[in-house]
Structures are given as structure tokens and as C-alpha cells.
Design a protein around this motif. Sequence first.
Motif, PDB file in Angstrom:
ATOM      1  N   CYS A  94       8.679  -0.911  -4.291  1.00  0.00           N
ATOM      2  CA  CYS A  94       9.967  -0.654  -3.650  1.00  0.00           C
ATOM      3  C   CYS A  94      10.341   0.820  -3.777  1.00  0.00           C
ATOM      4  CB  CYS A  94      11.053  -1.538  -4.265  1.00  0.00           C
ATOM      5  SG  CYS A  94      10.895  -3.280  -3.834  1.00  0.00           S
ATOM      6  N   ALA A  95      10.075   1.413  -4.930  1.00  0.00           N
ATOM      7  CA  ALA A  95      10.359   2.830  -5.134  1.00  0.00           C
ATOM      8  C   ALA A  95       9.526   3.687  -4.189  1.00  0.00           C
ATOM      9  CB  ALA A  95      10.098   3.218  -6.587  1.00  0.00           C
ATOM     10  N   GLU A  96       8.270   3.316  -4.010  1.00  0.00           N
ATOM     11  CA  GLU A  96       7.404   4.045  -3.072  1.00  0.00           C
ATOM     12  C   GLU A  96       7.967   3.957  -1.652  1.00  0.00           C
ATOM     13  OE1 GLU A  96       2.878   3.779  -1.293  1.00  0.00           O
ATOM     14  OE2 GLU A  96       3.269   2.921  -3.265  1.00  0.00           O
ATOM     15  N   SER A  97       8.372   2.774  -1.241  1.00  0.00           N
ATOM     16  CA  SER A  97       8.926   2.608   0.104  1.00  0.00           C
ATOM     17  C   SER A  97      10.235   3.363   0.265  1.00  0.00           C
ATOM     18  CB  SER A  97       9.128   1.124   0.422  1.00  0.00           C
ATOM     19  OG  SER A  97       7.881   0.494   0.574  1.00  0.00           O
ATOM     20  N   LEU A  98      11.101   3.274  -0.732  1.00  0.00           N
ATOM     21  CA  LEU A  98      12.380   3.964  -0.663  1.00  0.00           C
ATOM     22  C   LEU A  98      12.169   5.476  -0.563  1.00  0.00           C
ATOM     23  CD1 LEU A  98      15.469   3.644  -0.733  1.00  0.00           C
ATOM     24  CD2 LEU A  98      15.317   3.808  -3.231  1.00  0.00           C
ATOM     25  N   ALA A  99      11.276   6.006  -1.367  1.00  0.00           N
ATOM     26  CA  ALA A  99      10.991   7.444  -1.319  1.00  0.00           C
ATOM     27  C   ALA A  99      10.410   7.838   0.036  1.00  0.00           C
ATOM     28  CB  ALA A  99      10.031   7.831  -2.439  1.00  0.00           C
ATOM     29  N   GLY A 100       9.566   6.994   0.598  1.00  0.00           N
ATOM     30  CA  GLY A 100       9.012   7.266   1.920  1.00  0.00           C
ATOM     31  C   GLY A 100      10.089   7.310   2.985  1.00  0.00           C
ATOM     32  N   ALA A 134       8.983  -3.307  -8.405  1.00  0.00           N
ATOM     33  CA  ALA A 134       9.900  -2.163  -8.438  1.00  0.00           C
ATOM     34  C   ALA A 134       9.184  -0.879  -8.044  1.00  0.00           C
ATOM     35  CB  ALA A 134      10.527  -2.014  -9.828  1.00  0.00           C
ATOM     36  N   GLN A 135       7.948  -0.718  -8.475  1.00  0.00           N
ATOM     37  CA  GLN A 135       7.189   0.480  -8.114  1.00  0.00           C
ATOM     38  C   GLN A 135       6.905   0.526  -6.617  1.00  0.00           C
ATOM     39  OE1 GLN A 135       3.878   1.666 -10.751  1.00  0.00           O
ATOM     40  NE2 GLN A 135       4.608   0.022 -12.080  1.00  0.00           N
ATOM     41  N   GLU A 173       5.416  -8.336  -2.410  1.00  0.00           N
ATOM     42  CA  GLU A 173       4.887  -6.975  -2.523  1.00  0.00           C
ATOM     43  C   GLU A 173       4.541  -6.406  -1.151  1.00  0.00           C
ATOM     44  OE1 GLU A 173       1.704  -7.462  -5.344  1.00  0.00           O
ATOM     45  OE2 GLU A 173       3.079  -7.393  -7.060  1.00  0.00           O
ATOM     46  N   ASP A 174       3.963  -7.226  -0.281  1.00  0.00           N
ATOM     47  CA  ASP A 174       3.680  -6.772   1.087  1.00  0.00           C
ATOM     48  C   ASP A 174       4.970  -6.407   1.812  1.00  0.00           C
ATOM     49  OD1 ASP A 174       0.942  -7.087   0.839  1.00  0.00           O
ATOM     50  OD2 ASP A 174       0.889  -9.045   1.813  1.00  0.00           O
ATOM     51  N   ALA A 175       6.000  -7.225   1.641  1.00  0.00           N
ATOM     52  CA  ALA A 175       7.287  -6.941   2.275  1.00  0.00           C
ATOM     53  C   ALA A 175       7.845  -5.618   1.761  1.00  0.00           C
ATOM     54  CB  ALA A 175       8.271  -8.080   2.017  1.00  0.00           C
ATOM     55  N   ALA A 207      19.373  -0.699   0.674  1.00  0.00           N
ATOM     56  CA  ALA A 207      20.101  -1.488  -0.329  1.00  0.00           C
ATOM     57  C   ALA A 207      19.196  -2.556  -0.946  1.00  0.00           C
ATOM     58  CB  ALA A 207      21.335  -2.122   0.293  1.00  0.00           C
ATOM     59  N   ALA A 208      18.375  -3.203  -0.137  1.00  0.00           N
ATOM     60  CA  ALA A 208      17.473  -4.236  -0.654  1.00  0.00           C
ATOM     61  C   ALA A 208      16.426  -3.632  -1.585  1.00  0.00           C
ATOM     62  CB  ALA A 208      16.793  -4.969   0.500  1.00  0.00           C
ATOM     63  N   LEU A 209      15.883  -2.488  -1.212  1.00  0.00           N
ATOM     64  CA  LEU A 209      14.895  -1.829  -2.069  1.00  0.00           C
ATOM     65  C   LEU A 209      15.524  -1.413  -3.394  1.00  0.00           C
ATOM     66  CD1 LEU A 209      13.071   0.274   0.668  1.00  0.00           C
ATOM     67  CD2 LEU A 209      12.110  -1.676  -0.594  1.00  0.00           C
ATOM     68  N   ILE A 210      16.731  -0.888  -3.345  1.00  0.00           N
ATOM     69  CA  ILE A 210      17.427  -0.483  -4.575  1.00  0.00           C
ATOM     70  C   ILE A 210      17.698  -1.696  -5.458  1.00  0.00           C
ATOM     71  CG2 ILE A 210      19.655   0.383  -5.440  1.00  0.00           C
ATOM     72  CD1 ILE A 210      19.527   2.444  -3.091  1.00  0.00           C
ATOM     73  N   ARG A 211      18.148  -2.798  -4.859  1.00  0.00           N
ATOM     74  CA  ARG A 211      18.392  -4.020  -5.654  1.00  0.00           C
ATOM     75  C   ARG A 211      17.112  -4.494  -6.328  1.00  0.00           C
ATOM     76  NH1 ARG A 211      21.620  -5.322  -1.187  1.00  0.00           N
ATOM     77  NH2 ARG A 211      19.985  -6.625  -0.282  1.00  0.00           N
ATOM     78  N   ALA A 212      16.004  -4.455  -5.597  1.00  0.00           N
ATOM     79  CA  ALA A 212      14.732  -4.917  -6.160  1.00  0.00           C
ATOM     80  C   ALA A 212      14.240  -3.990  -7.271  1.00  0.00           C
ATOM     81  CB  ALA A 212      13.685  -5.030  -5.053  1.00  0.00           C
ATOM     82  N   ILE A 213      14.461  -2.710  -7.124  1.00  0.00           N
ATOM     83  CA  ILE A 213      14.071  -1.761  -8.172  1.00  0.00           C
ATOM     84  C   ILE A 213      14.871  -2.041  -9.439  1.00  0.00           C
ATOM     85  CG2 ILE A 213      14.080   0.672  -8.861  1.00  0.00           C
ATOM     86  CD1 ILE A 213      13.585   1.299  -5.812  1.00  0.00           C
ATOM     87  N   ARG A 214      16.167  -2.223  -9.288  1.00  0.00           N
ATOM     88  CA  ARG A 214      17.011  -2.542 -10.447  1.00  0.00           C
ATOM     89  C   ARG A 214      16.612  -3.875 -11.064  1.00  0.00           C
ATOM     90  NH1 ARG A 214      22.307  -0.771  -7.267  1.00  0.00           N
ATOM     91  NH2 ARG A 214      22.540   1.356  -8.046  1.00  0.00           N
TER      92      ARG A 214
END
Length: 142
Positions: A95-101, A92-93, A60-62, A76-83
Motif C-alpha cells: 500500500c505504501a508503494e502504491s500511495l507513493a506512486g 502495508a508495504q 495484495e494484488d488490489a 484514504a483506503a491505502l492510508i487506512r491499510a498502512i495504519r
Amino acid sequence: MRGWLARLLGKEQRRSAGEDSAAIPSPGPVWLDPEIPDEERAVLLVRLLEDSTAREDEREDAASDLEYLCGPIVEAALIRAIRAGDFHSDLAQLCAESLAGIWAREGHVDPAFLAELRSLAKEEVFGILGARAPHLLPRSAH
């Protein structure tokens, strides 16, 4: 952050208890070891995120720390983890926050994945983009 990750990375927390993360502009990283290039940090964090044997709090920290990096490997890693989290797990949440940022900061989105989003991950991404970069949201979301 705990363990080796805490020693590797440090990030200022500029949020007060009542502030929503979507309302905070990305402050950028405050790295403990300036000798490690961001590309190497990204690889280390992606490996940790994708390591199913790692402790949940370290993964989660990562996921959270990846927001302050960018590039195809990170997205790509964030998307894979969300899926993998079926769009609604705690990981997933995050990762979604990080991806959106990242998308808000970089000024682009992945339209195919944006259309694929659902559940809590979609709420997270659309909430952050709505606050930080509403021009990146599909017209139907306005």
C-alpha cells in the motif's frame, strides 16, 4: 493476479527481474475490460483491499493495482491499510508503494500522513518519492 480480480484487471509488467519498482515510472494500467470506468475499478479494488475475508494474495494484488488509479477514496483506503498493518506488514508495504506512486504521479503528498509514517512503510514511501519525485519529500529528508 488470480481469481475474479485477474479477469477484471490486467496490468503490463514492464520490469525486469533486476529492476527496482521505485526506478520505474508509472506505465499506467492496461485494462482487460475497457467498459469498466476507473472510478468503478477503484471502488472494487478498495472493497477487496478492505475485505478481511478475502485471500491475502488478492488483497495484495488490489493494493498494487491501486497505484494506477487516483482520487481521495484510493488514497484514504491505502492510508487506512498502512495504519492497519502497523506500518510494517507486507500489505502495508504494498500500500505504501502504491500511495507513493500516486503521490509521485499526481505531484502532491498528504503532509500529515507523511509525517506519521514509520517503519518499513516510511522507507518504501521515501525511497519511491526520492527516486521519482524528490521535490515532494520534506527538506529534512534530503
